[in-house]
Each structure stands twice: as C-alpha cells, then as structure tokens.
Scaffold this active site. Structure first.
Site, PDB file in Angstrom:
ATOM      1  CG  ASP A 127       0.694  10.032  -0.255  1.00  0.00           C
ATOM      2  OD1 ASP A 127       0.734   9.391  -1.350  1.00  0.00           O
ATOM      3  OD2 ASP A 127       1.477   9.361   0.641  1.00  0.00           O
ATOM      4  CG  ASP A 150       1.027   4.694  -2.708  1.00  0.00           C
ATOM      5  OD1 ASP A 150       1.725   4.809  -1.840  1.00  0.00           O
ATOM      6  OD2 ASP A 150       0.080   3.969  -3.034  1.00  0.00           O
ATOM      7  CD  GLU A 168       5.658   3.741  -2.520  1.00  0.00           C
ATOM      8  OE1 GLU A 168       6.029   3.100  -1.417  1.00  0.00           O
ATOM      9  OE2 GLU A 168       4.602   3.606  -2.903  1.00  0.00           O
ATOM     10  CG  HIS A 222       4.279   6.004   5.575  1.00  0.00           C
ATOM     11  ND1 HIS A 222       4.933   6.572   4.475  1.00  0.00           N
ATOM     12  CD2 HIS A 222       3.108   5.286   4.950  1.00  0.00           C
ATOM     13  CE1 HIS A 222       4.272   6.311   3.211  1.00  0.00           C
ATOM     14  NE2 HIS A 222       3.244   5.425   3.617  1.00  0.00           N
ATOM     15  CG  ASP A 223       5.262   2.138   3.577  1.00  0.00           C
ATOM     16  OD1 ASP A 223       4.310   2.443   4.291  1.00  0.00           O
ATOM     17  OD2 ASP A 223       5.284   2.690   2.535  1.00  0.00           O
TER      18      ASP A 223
HETATM   19  C1  NOJ Z   1       2.885   2.589  -0.558  1.00  0.00           C
HETATM   20  C2  NOJ Z   1       2.597   3.393   0.672  1.00  0.00           C
HETATM   21  O1  NOJ Z   1       3.720   4.057   1.151  1.00  0.00           O
HETATM   22  C3  NOJ Z   1       2.040   2.430   1.792  1.00  0.00           C
HETATM   23  O2  NOJ Z   1       1.928   2.772   3.254  1.00  0.00           O
HETATM   24  C4  NOJ Z   1       0.672   1.666   1.305  1.00  0.00           C
HETATM   25  O3  NOJ Z   1       0.419   0.652   2.053  1.00  0.00           O
HETATM   26  C5  NOJ Z   1       0.948   1.108  -0.130  1.00  0.00           C
HETATM   27  N1  NOJ Z   1       1.649   2.207  -0.982  1.00  0.00           N
HETATM   28  C6  NOJ Z   1      -0.385   0.970  -0.888  1.00  0.00           C
HETATM   29  O4  NOJ Z   1      -0.980   2.058  -1.078  1.00  0.00           O
END
Ligand code: NOJ
Length: 581
Positions: A132, A233, A289, A361-362
């Site tokens: 990542d 990310d 992302e 994970h979010d």
């Molecule tokens: C996206 C990530 O998936 C998340 O977990 C993170 O808090 C934010 N970006 C900031 O890096």
C-alpha cells in the site's frame, strides 16, 4: 429458431421491449481477441489488515509472520495476490496510513527479514504481495516533515503544503476528512500546513520534484524486493488547486476539503510521471483508490491510455451518502441506484479492467450494508459473493468477508479505536444529535466494523492472539470462524472457495461481456456474461420476499450455482443463482 437463438431473442425482447427500455452491454470489443489475461486478472486478490489478521508473538497485534502462517488458507481461496494495508514504520494514529519511514517495516509487525520470508513463501504458492503506497501525506513524525516544519528555508521547506495565516484564522474554511479544520498552525514556521486527513497526516507537496523523486525511490525499493504490485492510497488529492479559496460552506461554515482538491486538473501529469518512473516495465498490477473519479472518466485513469491497471472508485459503496461521506447524513438507497453504479463502472472499464469489491478496511461489513433489515445474513453474504465473482474484473476479498462477518457494535464512542469514527461522532454531536443518535451512525458505518480481529477458531480470542487483542473480538466468533467453516460443506467460506474455482475455470466469467437486464427493477439484480455462444446469467433477489421472476428469460437455462440447495420456479428471499444457457 434454435434454442440458443431463441434465448438470445427472448433476452433482448424482455429487456428492451417488455420490461425496460434501457439495456447495457459491456465487454471487450472482441472477447475472443483478449486471449491472454494477465495473472492478476485471473485470480482474486485477498486484502489483509495485518493488525487484525494473526498475532504470533502475543502482543495483541497481528504481524507479518501471522500472514505467512496462513498462506495456505489464502491459497485455498484461489487468491493470486495479497494486498497488505501499510506495514511501514508509523506512529499508528491512522493505523499505518501515517507513515514515518517509507522503506522500513514497523517493528509492531516484524522485520524486513519477515517480509522477505513472506514474499518468498507466497511466491512458492504462486501468490504475490502487494504493498500500500500512501503518497498524498506522510506522518507528522516523518523526518521529512520534522525538517520541513523546522524553518521556512530548510532544504525540505517546500516538501509539504504551507500557507500563511494567523493562529485564529486558517487560510481557508476547508474541513479535514476526519473532521475539524484541514489546516494546522505550526509555531516554528508561524504558518499553517494542510492535512486532508488527520492533523498528524500532513499533505506532501507534489509540485516539488525532489519530493516526488523520493517517493518514486521508495516504491522502487519495494519492487526490488519482489512485490507484485501496489495499491495507491487517496491518490485523487495529490494535486492541489492553484488558488486556495473558501468553498461553499455547510451549516457549520466549513467545506469538505474533498470538494476543493479531489481530482484537480493536472493530476494526470503527475501520475503519468509516477507510472514512467515506477510501474513501467514490471510485471505488476496497480490499483489506485480514487474517491470521486466518475465512472465516465475512468478511461483516462486506467488501461492502456491511463495510468493504473485498476481504480477503486466509490460510486457503489457511496450510494448511501448523496450529500458527501458524512455518516449522519446518510440516506436509504434504492437497489436501482446500486445496480446503476455497478453497471456504470462495468461500462466505463469495458476496454480496461475493474476491481470488484464490496468490503475493505474502511467500510462496514457488506451483508448489513447492501441488504435490507431482516435479511438472513448468511444468504446475503453468499449472494454478494456470487456478484463479486461473476461481474467482469478482479474480485477483491477483504479478510473475514469470506467467513460472512457482521458488524461489531460497541456501546460507547470510547470503545472505538478508529480516528474517523471519533471524528464523525464529534461532527454528529456538533450538529445537534444525541449520543444515542450519533452512536447509531457510528455503529452502522464505523471502520472498526471491518477491523475486529480475524476468527480462526473457537478458542479464546478466536485464536487471533494469546494476549489481549488491540480491538475486541466479535462476540459471534464461536459460530463464525475459519475452523468451523472449513469443516462445513455449506459454509460461506466453502461457498467462496467453490465460486473462486468456478471463475478460474470459466472463460465466460473471465472474459465475457456484461449486460444488465431490468435495470429499474427494485428487487432483482440480473446480469449476463457472454462469450461467443456461451452465456451465464446471475440473478440476485435483494428483497426479503419471494419474487416471481420473468421466467421467459430463463427458458431452458440450467442452474449451476446458488445460495439455496434446490431450485423453485420463483426466487426465495435473498436467493442468488447463476444460470447457464
Ligand atoms: C484511505 C485509506 O483506505 C484509509 O484507511 C486512510 O485512513 C485514508 N486513506 C488516509 O490515508
């Protein structure tokens, strides 16, 4: 008319004339021409949140050796790659998304030797490790930031985003994604720095070529160690607008920084350089992302003319947030909206590739997110799995999804570790919600729902740790764990394994064109995958009622897979079926 043509004709008729005038067709121009899919297109990717996966040293926190120990389990799902969320040195304010050294392993997770061992052991099983990259921001403890903030004229003074202001007046009204102002006052420089996320996550300044070089070097360090790709990310935020001005204020006078900086024109120039300097010439995959890249813009971002191999855009997971991702402003959504989002992404990536996902994970656990209250959760988990493995693209499985995990529900905000949950709670309270009302949204959407430890067996702490787990284990672990499900032919786990095998051996699922039927139906999601004269059809009843489905479509079709053992001539609640023609 032979049977096949009859079915084709019936499908087209039903979709076009009888039921809904709109029909969508997606797929490579000539499916047969796409005769060699890349390795990462053929197998699912398994996502691991290392902190919650398996603890081998008893400190309550999962580690790299834990991942190595479970490689055979991951292999049993047919995975070709493992995406690890960040394992670099970090103060862990945002669980590793605040990086203090881009080329060193966090001792909490192990050592570089552990990492090399993981890469080698995974490779022996034909699995690649995907890292990542968090390149929009670093930790405020990164030596680059410590130097940058020390004065206005040090060599790294310009590696972050600094602006003038006075301690009581930030440069703009931008609100950080985790709540509060996106600006933080710095005494040493008598200036503000920008942080799109937490105060401890200052944004890097991509306009500075030395800074960009340092990031590229770090990524190349991991390529040299044999990684199979990168998940990148929050990439949409790296380019800031030329002028920093106030945005349209919400009721509290602030405006989400997201609205002001996401996908700023010019961003693709940076990204093409990134690709040239890092990705090109390697047999890897990249998935970025990108919240807010619209499906119709995907061709600029992915595929041959784009930068990345795949893009996690958010349209289907954000349908409940029509007013921006503020949890207490979420709304109920219609199935047709979910289907439209999925179909739009399938259309937009017809010449490229799509990462199919419902969880990460979010996000909260998917059966509770996408199915109505009162749904049987096991049937729902299996129904989503059927969609995950039969859409066109690479399925991404998030740890626990394959066991049918449900959301955790902690009673007090103090029980939540996630920085974003706490920020959202504060936002809701500032908006006048009671503790109880605010907690309802936290329980529903908290990122901790996806971060409770993995359930390996029925022993204390679900076999995750011999110590005190960093986040409580879900209370349901005795019924839902890998050991029990492994032994149960009808478990969600074995359902995933079978589906993965089905996809791997099906040219139609790997390469076939996508076509959605009955897009306006609010109970059924129906789509076909077609390759030459072969056709599969996925049908999912999203309702808790029995549904008479348009049998004409299915004339002569044979059920080859489903989440009910037998077959009826109607669809039962939450029934999902794959038909073959
Ligand atoms: C996206 C990530 O998936 C998340 O977990 C993170 O808090 C934010 N970006 C900031 O890096």
């Amino acid at each position: 008319m032979n049977r096949r043509n009859f079915i084709k004709g019936t499908l087209a008729l039903t979709a076009v004339a009888l039921v809904d005038p709109i029909k969508f067709v997606v797929g490579s121009k000539s499916a047969e021409a796409a005769d060699s899919l890349k390795w990462w297109q053929q197998k699912p990717v398994y996502q691991i949140y290392p902190k919650s996966f398996l603890d081998t040293d008893g400190n309550g926190i999962g580690d790299i050796r834990g991942v190595t120990q479970k490689l055979d389990y991951i292999k049993s799902l047919g995975a070709g790659a493992i995406w690890l969320t960040p394992i670099y040195v970090s103060p862990m304010v945002d669980n590793g998304y605040d990086i203090a050294d881009y080329t060193a392993i966090n001792p909490l997770f192990g050592t570089l030797e552990d990492f090399d061992e993981l890469v080698a052991e995974a490779s022996a099983r034909d699995i690649r490790i995907v890292m990542d990259l968090v390149y929009n921001h670093s930790s405020d403890q990164h030596p680059w930031f410590l130097e940058s903030k020390s004065s206005r004229d040090n060599p790294k003074a310009d590696w972050y985003i600094w602006r003038d202001g006075t301690p009581d007046k930030p440069p703009t009204n931008w609100r950080g994604i985790f709540g509060g102002s996106a600006w933080q006052w710095c005494e040493e420089r008598q200036q503000y720095y920008l942080h799109t996320f937490a105060v401890q996550q200052p944004d890097l300044n991509w306009e500075n070529p030395d800074m960009r070089r340092a990031l590229y070097d770090a990524a190349n360090f991991w390529l040299d160690r044999g990684v199979g790709g990168f998940r990148i990310d929050a990439i949409v935020y790296i380019k800031k607008p030329k002028d920093f001005v106030d945005g349209k204020p919400d009721s509290d006078g602030t405006c989400s920084v997201h609205n002001m900086t996401a996908a700023t024109p010019g961003i693709l120039d940076f990204l093409h350089e990134f690709k040239r300097e890092v990705f090109d010439g390697h047999d890897i995959f990249t998935v970025a992302e990108a919240n807010s890249v619209k499906p119709e813009d995907l061709p600029k971002w992915v595929g041959e003319k784009g930068v990345f191999d795949m893009l996690f855009e958010f349209s289907h997971v954000n349908i409940m947030f029509p007013h921006g991702e503020v949890w207490h402003r979420s709304e109920l959504f219609k199935l047709s909206e979910l289907k439209a989002a999925l179909t739009a992404s399938q259309i937009a990536t017809r010449e490229s590739w799509y990462p199919i996902y419902f969880e990460n994970h979010d996000k909260p656990r998917s059966p509770e997110t996408f199915f109505p209250h009162g749904t049987d959760k096991i049937l729902a988990a299996k129904a989503l799995a059927i969609i995950l493995f039969t859409l066109r693209g690479t399925p991404f499985i998030y740890e626990g999804e394959e066991l049918g995990y449900m959301n955790a529900k902690f009673d007090s905000i103090d029980d939540y570790d996630d920085i974003s949950s706490r920020g959202q709670y504060d936002l809701a309270r500032a908006d006048g919600l009671s503790d109880k009302q605010a907690m309802r949204f936290v329980q529903k959407f908290s990122r901790d729902n996806a971060r409770t430890p993995m359930h390996w067996n029925s022993s204390p702490n679900a076999g995750f740790t011999s110590g005190e787990p960093w986040l409580p284990v879900h209370e349901d672990f005795a019924n839902c764990n890998a050991e029990i499900e492994d032994a149960d032919e009808n478990s969600v786990l074995n359902f995933y394994r079978k589906l993965s095998g089905l996809r791997a051996s099906s040219e139609v699922l790997l390469r076939g064109e996508y076509e959605e039927l009955l897009p306006k139906d609010e109970k059924l999601y129906i789509f076909t995958r077609t390759l030459g004269d072969k056709k599969l059809c996925t049908v999912v009843n999203f309702s808790t009622q029995k549904v008479d489905f348009p049998k004409k479509i299915f004339d002569g079709a044979k059920k080859i897979f489903g989440n009910y053992p037998d077959e009826k001539n109607f669809l039962r609640p939450t029934e999902a079926v794959i038909y073959e023609f």
